[in-house]
Design a protein around this motif. Structure first.
Motif, PDB file in Angstrom:
ATOM      1  N   ARG A 383      28.107  65.508  40.431  1.00 13.35           N
ATOM      2  CA  ARG A 383      26.676  65.461  40.699  1.00 13.35           C
ATOM      3  C   ARG A 383      26.044  66.633  41.723  1.00 13.35           C
ATOM      4  N   SER A 394      16.538  65.354  40.612  1.00  8.46           N
ATOM      5  CA  SER A 394      17.432  64.198  40.955  1.00  8.46           C
ATOM      6  C   SER A 394      18.620  64.254  39.960  1.00  8.46           C
ATOM      7  N   GLN A 396      21.615  61.255  38.871  1.00 13.51           N
ATOM      8  CA  GLN A 396      22.302  59.898  39.174  1.00 13.51           C
ATOM      9  C   GLN A 396      23.340  59.897  38.240  1.00 13.51           C
ATOM     10  N   VAL A 398      25.611  56.943  37.065  1.00 18.03           N
ATOM     11  CA  VAL A 398      25.543  55.469  36.871  1.00 18.03           C
ATOM     12  C   VAL A 398      26.888  54.974  35.880  1.00 18.03           C
TER      13      VAL A 398
END
Length: 757
Positions: A383, A394, A396, A398
């Protein structure tokens, strides 16, 4: 008997009265509507043909229509068997605007509005909007703010709504006091919270303006501070704020209960994994028995234990710290209970949200692949790699568990952002004088991660134009390659001790690759076509062609506190290059530098030490022109002028002869000063040293007389101020030479300033 009969008749009359006023609806007539059709109004009224409607039911119908918000006036009544609904439609809102706001943006205020365009005008909703916006202003300290909503009527029963705001003056905090604190002074506690007492020099921040949300956050910061210092029972029992009589200032008082100070007692780990060695887990515990209790160290240990266990393939473990307080000994025993899970592996990695950036670019940046053991540490590393590219707003990660299997899918959700930059800048430095530059850069060209840059700068002593292209993933591997074309004009004839002018067109190609997590290598091939004018030479302008092949190793390992801009770690470079291949100059160049940094005392202090060397080795006894030699002074040796040290011609004492080698270094301590951290102003003290080697032997004499030739050490000490201004960093330093020669040139003050916008 007669009396009972009269009472019975009266009761029947009362019961029958509503029924007498009610009538069965055979038709519903709607009047007064303009935009809304009658059938829609009948549906909103929720009344049906054949229903008995009296006074009470008619009132219910009117109330229901009123609650819909579409009407400003409603009348509902029975006329025979006809239900008559007379309405006046509420105006439609054409536009909603906010005027007079400076301290809070329009976008932030509009988030509080329930009044929307193309909806019906409702004064109760507008009143709620006003109260919510006033609350936002009060939280920012603007208690005197007034908001007046205005309705501007238009044709076709439309209106504009304007919220006129008079912000007034912010309510500053004049005093921050503490009650109940015995272990720490008021001054110490004020330094641990965000809020500040008002002072004229805080004009660039809002921390001295009363903000209710910030005060609540201050309470949490006080609690964290005491928990870091062993006071586990600490509480903020009350926080009071009082206006001064003129309501221009606010006084804040925190009432605290410090409690007793505790230390760490016995530290244990409940390890349920036989294949995870206990010694590995105990090695990551950051505290020791007898240390003052620190909640941050507990959190750091929990994170470290999760990471240590995750390295063995056990993901999503929970670590529960179980404290046992010993009031008599004022110690807290801790047992870290690790919950047992099965080893988990990655199944599929799905990349979502990338419209422009190729999947292959993202895959190159993440260190995990399908089939690898699931590791939160590795996922977080991926990340951060993606965020460092600045391709994405951004990122993410998950993960989702596959039922009844020890497998995990990973969705990488990215939100792309513009990667092109149109920039300009200006600044000043002792080397280049006043400077103006402009450029355009695309950091993710065609979504392939390629970098294209076109830039130009004009300075008092230097002018440059540059075009650069970089491909970060050649042949689908982590192998970067690119080329650069630049044209530079150096007007150094009147600058410091250089004493030459140079025009240079350089074309170069490069290739780089990663060796390990911290080591990388680069190979560069370049051709420079120069025109040089040396004021110490009688040859005038001279053409020079340089063809160079070099390779460079880089080591980079830093732990950075981005808020304080401090680092711990090492950065180093080592290079060797050959210039020749039939050019006018033939020599080897060896270079290297290393920088070590340590941050300490809440990461606000930093000790930095650097060492740099360079060696020019002539091939076949060829002469190396002065413009390609080493020079020291200015930013490389503070306290001395640019090229202000080293050997000099006895006649041209203004200009340095340069050297065939150099060694220079610096040790500097950066520290916070009395100005708050939010201004990003720090002081520093330094000690610089350097040795400039001798020039070629051809320079030892001039016109039959010996020149000033030496390779002695020079040293200096000094102080300075670093200010990271909103427009860019600015450095002020004052240096004093400790060891120098009679022909060295001093420069006590050094200023540099650059900006990007």
């Amino acid at each position: 008997m007669m009396k009972k009969r009269n009472l019975l008749l009266a009761a029947c009359s009362v019961i029958a009265l509503p029924c007498a006023n009610a009538a069965t609806v055979s038709r519903i007539d709607v009047a007064g509507n303009q935009r809304m059709d009658a059938e829609s109004i009948r549906i909103l009224s929720d009344v049906k043909i054949g229903e008995n409607v009296g006074t009470e039911r008619a009132n219910q119908i009117a109330k229901k229509l009123q609650e819909s918000g579409y009407f400003s006036k409603i009348s509902v009544r029975m006329s025979g068997n006809v239900l008559k609904i007379d309405i006046k439609e509420a105006p439609t809102i054409n536009m909603v605007t906010i005027e007079g706001n400076d301290e809070i943006s329009t976008d932030d205020l509009k988030k509080e509005l329930r009044t929307k365009e193309r909806t019906s005008y409702d004064e109760s909703v507008i009143g709620g909007d006003v109260q919510r916006m006033l609350t936002v202003y009060q939280r920012k300290g603007f208690f005197g703010t007034k908001i007046e909503p205005k309705k501007i009527e238009l044709e076709d029963n439309r209106v504009n709504v304007v919220y006129e705001i008079t912000e007034g003056h912010p309510t500053y905090i004049t005093d921050i006091d503490f009650v109940g604190n015995k272990k720490f002074s008021d001054k110490t506690l004020r330094g641990e919270i965000l809020s500040r007492e008002h002072a004229w020099w805080r004009f660039m921040t809002q921390f001295d303006v009363f903000d209710e949300d910030r005060i609540k956050y201050d309470e949490q910061m006080l609690r964290q501070f005491y928990m870091r210092n062993g006071y586990v029972d600490f509480q903020v029992t009350e926080t009071n704020g009082v206006f001064t009589p003129d309501r221009q200032y606010y006084s804040v008082t925190f009432t605290v209960d410090e409690g007793q100070k505790y230390k760490f007692g016995d530290l244990k780990i409940d390890n349920p994994f036989p294949d995870v060695p206990d010694e590995v887990l105990y090695d990551v515990i950051v505290m020791s028995k007898g240390d003052v209790y620190n909640i941050d160290e507990v959190d750091e240990t929990i994170s470290a234990l999760r990471g240590a266990v995750a390295d063995y393939g056990y993901a999503f473990i929970n670590v529960d710290p179980v404290p046992t307080k010993n009031n008599e000994t004022k110690t807290i025993d801790l047992e870290f209970k690790i919950q047992k899970t099965n080893r988990i592996y990655l199944n599929n990695i799905n990349i979502l949200g990338n419209v422009r950036t190729f999947d292959s670019v993202i895959e190159q940046l993440i260190p995990m692949r399908s089939g690898d053991p699931f590791s939160l540490q590795t996922i977080e590393e991926g990340r951060q790699n993606l965020m460092r590219t600045r391709y994405f707003k951004s990122v993410q990660m998950v993960p989702s568990r596959i039922a009844d299997e020890n497998m995990m899918n990973l969705d990488i959700k990215v939100e792309e952002q513009p990667t092109g930059e149109l920039s300009g800048g200006f600044g000043w430095s002792n080397i280049n004088g006043f400077m103006v530059d402009a450029g355009i850069t695309e950091n993710n060209f065609m979504g392939r991660g390629q970098v294209v840059q076109l830039r130009g700068s004009i300075a008092q002593y230097q002018k440059q134009a540059l075009f650069s292209f970089t491909e970060p993933y050649m042949f689908g591997r982590q192998l970067s390659g690119g080329f650069d074309v630049s044209y530079t004009m150096y007007d150094y004839s009147s600058l410091g001790g250089f004493g030459y002018d140079r025009d240079s067109l350089t074309i170069s190609g490069r290739m780089g690759w990663k060796l390990t997590d911290h080591w990388s290598q680069n190979v560069r091939l370049s051709a420079s076509f120069d025109q040089n004018y040396d004021l110490q030479s009688a040859t005038g302008w001279r053409d020079a062609n340089l063809y160079t092949l070099g390779t460079y190793l880089r080591y980079y390992n830093l732990d950075t506190n981005f808020e304080q801009n401090t680092h711990t770690g090492i950065v180093g470079n080592l290079g060797v290059a050959y210039t020749g291949f039939g050019g006018t100059e033939t020599y080897m160049r060896y270079s290297g530098d290393i920088i070590g940094m340590v941050k300490f005392w809440d990461d606000r202090w930093q000790l930095r030490s650097s060492l740099e060397f360079g060696i020019l080795q002539s091939i076949g006894g060829d002469y190396i022109s002065r413009v390609y030699r080493y020079f020291l002074g200015g930013e490389s040796l503070r306290g001395f002028d640019i090229a202000g040290v080293g050997s000099r011609n006895w006649y041209y004492t203004t200009y340095s002869l340069g050297g065939l080698w150099k060694v220079n270094g610096s040790t500097q301590l950066n520290f916070p000063i009395f100005i708050p951290d939010e201004y990003q102003i720090k002081g520093f003290v330094f000690a610089d040293y350097g040795i400039l080697g001798k020039p070629p032997k051809e320079e030892y004499y001039y016109a039959g007389k010996p020149n000033y030739i030496d390779d002695d050490i020079r040293t200096s000490v000094g102080v300075g101020i670093y200010w990271n201004t909103p427009m860019g960093p600015m450095n002020f330093s004052w240096g004093w030479p400790l060891k120098m020669t009679k022909y060295d040139r001093e420069q006590r003050f050094l200023l540099s300033f650059e900006t990007q916008f």
